[in-house]
Structure formats: structure tokens, C-alpha cells
Scaffold this motif. Structure first.
Motif, PDB file in Angstrom:
ATOM      1  N   GLU A 196       1.390   5.577 -19.125  1.00  0.00           N
ATOM      2  CA  GLU A 196       2.687   6.058 -18.635  1.00  0.00           C
ATOM      3  C   GLU A 196       2.687   6.189 -17.111  1.00  0.00           C
ATOM      4  N   ARG A 197       1.567   6.584 -16.525  1.00  0.00           N
ATOM      5  CA  ARG A 197       1.458   6.655 -15.070  1.00  0.00           C
ATOM      6  C   ARG A 197       1.625   5.258 -14.469  1.00  0.00           C
ATOM      7  N   SER A 198       0.964   4.283 -15.074  1.00  0.00           N
ATOM      8  CA  SER A 198       1.094   2.895 -14.601  1.00  0.00           C
ATOM      9  C   SER A 198       2.519   2.388 -14.771  1.00  0.00           C
ATOM     10  N   LEU A 199       3.151   2.765 -15.880  1.00  0.00           N
ATOM     11  CA  LEU A 199       4.542   2.356 -16.110  1.00  0.00           C
ATOM     12  C   LEU A 199       5.453   2.858 -15.000  1.00  0.00           C
ATOM     13  N   LEU A 200       5.263   4.108 -14.597  1.00  0.00           N
ATOM     14  CA  LEU A 200       6.089   4.663 -13.521  1.00  0.00           C
ATOM     15  C   LEU A 200       5.842   3.934 -12.201  1.00  0.00           C
ATOM     16  N   GLN A 201       4.611   3.533 -11.946  1.00  0.00           N
ATOM     17  CA  GLN A 201       4.318   2.795 -10.723  1.00  0.00           C
ATOM     18  C   GLN A 201       4.984   1.419 -10.747  1.00  0.00           C
ATOM     19  N   TYR A 202       4.915   0.748 -11.881  1.00  0.00           N
ATOM     20  CA  TYR A 202       5.581  -0.550 -12.008  1.00  0.00           C
ATOM     21  C   TYR A 202       7.098  -0.396 -11.879  1.00  0.00           C
ATOM     22  N   ALA A 203       7.646   0.648 -12.502  1.00  0.00           N
ATOM     23  CA  ALA A 203       9.086   0.871 -12.434  1.00  0.00           C
ATOM     24  C   ALA A 203       9.525   1.092 -10.987  1.00  0.00           C
ATOM     25  N   ALA A 204       8.747   1.857 -10.240  1.00  0.00           N
ATOM     26  CA  ALA A 204       9.085   2.100  -8.832  1.00  0.00           C
ATOM     27  C   ALA A 204       8.975   0.807  -8.025  1.00  0.00           C
ATOM     28  N   ALA A 205       7.947   0.014  -8.295  1.00  0.00           N
ATOM     29  CA  ALA A 205       7.771  -1.248  -7.571  1.00  0.00           C
ATOM     30  C   ALA A 205       8.907  -2.220  -7.853  1.00  0.00           C
ATOM     31  N   LEU A 206       9.418  -2.201  -9.071  1.00  0.00           N
ATOM     32  CA  LEU A 206      10.519  -3.092  -9.439  1.00  0.00           C
ATOM     33  C   LEU A 206      11.875  -2.549  -8.996  1.00  0.00           C
ATOM     34  N   GLY A 207      11.915  -1.313  -8.533  1.00  0.00           N
ATOM     35  CA  GLY A 207      13.188  -0.714  -8.133  1.00  0.00           C
ATOM     36  C   GLY A 207      13.954  -0.151  -9.315  1.00  0.00           C
TER      37      GLY A 207
END
Length: 168
Positions: free
Chosen positions: A128-139
Motif C-alpha cells: 500500500e505504501r508503494s501504491l501511494l508512491q506510484y499514485a503520486a508519481a502518476l498524478g
């Protein structure tokens, strides 16, 4: 850690007219008014039905936003695969917890199942932490969208490095 980003309307900092114009232009660039980019899922994503569902849902929710480009295909595919993996891991964790609540178990068996659930829960939190990082990177998060706008504003407001080369 960087300071939280704010949209131009919420800023209290005094900006020059050029900074305001650049920031507004950058913020408008992440909003509608861009030709549609047709993103196609990579072949490996088609084998994972849940990830494909997340792919379609994400693109549908992002309709009208100029955030993704063809270059973001792999990053979005990884994000969708991770969402699918999160669902599977969550289901598995719930199943282990349900088994631990069984009546015919010894204390040792309950402790073993609790250890398994704890291990799965740790993996789930990391995912879930990685998911949030990917979500932020994708905007895909509000802060991620404003961060992208800030980058575009800085790039638009930056003077050309060789602009004064000829003394103009």
C-alpha cells in the motif's frame, strides 16, 4: 521531505505576475484541453483480469485530465498490477484471520495463524505504501497533480540558459 504543494488559488505567497502566469499555465496543462492520448495496456496486463479492470477504471476516472502520456503506460500497468496484488493479499489475510477464529484450534495453531496474518499484513502495508508512491508519481493524488503543475510552472518560468548569449 518537500513542502506540501498547493494550487495557485490556495497560495498566500506573493508571486510576481510572471510567476503567477507560469503557475496558472502549468496548472491548466494538467486539466482538460489536451488531445486524447490513447493508452493501450501492455500484453501482460491482459492476463490479469483484476489489473485490467483497474486499468479501465483509472483511465475512465482520469478522462479529461492531461496527466498521462504514452510513456506512462508501464508505470500505470505496474500500478494496476499492484492494486490487483493488494486485493489478493487482502483476501488471503482475511482468510487466515477467519481460520484463526475457528473453534477446534489449539493455542499453538492460533499463534501460528496469527503469525501468518501478521506477516501478510506487513506485506500488505508495504504494498500500500508503494501504491501511494506510484499514485503520486502518476498524478493520481491531489498533491501529485499540484506537484506536476509546479514542475511545469518552474520549467515555463525558467529563463533560457543561453538567452543572453548574444547580449540581446
Amino acid at each position: 521531505m518537500s513542502a506540501p504543494t498547493k494550487p495557485l488559488d490556495n497560495m498566500s505567497k506573493h508571486l510576481t505576475a510572471a510567476e503567477i502566469a507560469a503557475r496558472q499555465e502549468a496548472e491548466n496543462a494538467v486539466l482538460p484541453d489536451r488531445p486524447d492520448v490513447q493508452l493501450k495496456p501492455p500484453p501482460y496486463l491482459r492476463r490479469d483480469k483484476a489489473a485490467g479492470k483497474y486499468w479501465r477504471q483509472t483511465l475512465k476516472r482520469m478522462e479529461g485530465l492531461a496527466l498521462l502520456d504514452v510513456l506512462d503506460t508501464d508505470t500505470l500497468a505496474i500500478y494496476c498490477t499492484m492494486l490487483s496484488r493488494r486485493d489478493s493479499l487482502s483476501t488471503l489475510c482475511r482468510s487466515v484471520l477467519d481460520q484463526a477464529e475457528g473453534e477446534n484450534l489449539t493455542t499453538e495453531e492460533r499463534l501460528e495463524l496469527a503469525g501468518q496474518a501478521d506477516s501478510l499484513n506487513g506485506k500488505l502495508q508495504g504494498l500500500e505504501r508503494s501504491l501511494l508512491q506510484y499514485a503520486a508519481a502518476l498524478g493520481l493524488t491531489p498533491e501529485g497533480r499540484v506537484r506536476l503543475a509546479r514542475k511545469r510552472a518552474a520549467a515555463a518560468a525558467a529563463p533560457e540558459p543561453d538567452g543572453d548569449l548574444f547580449g540581446d
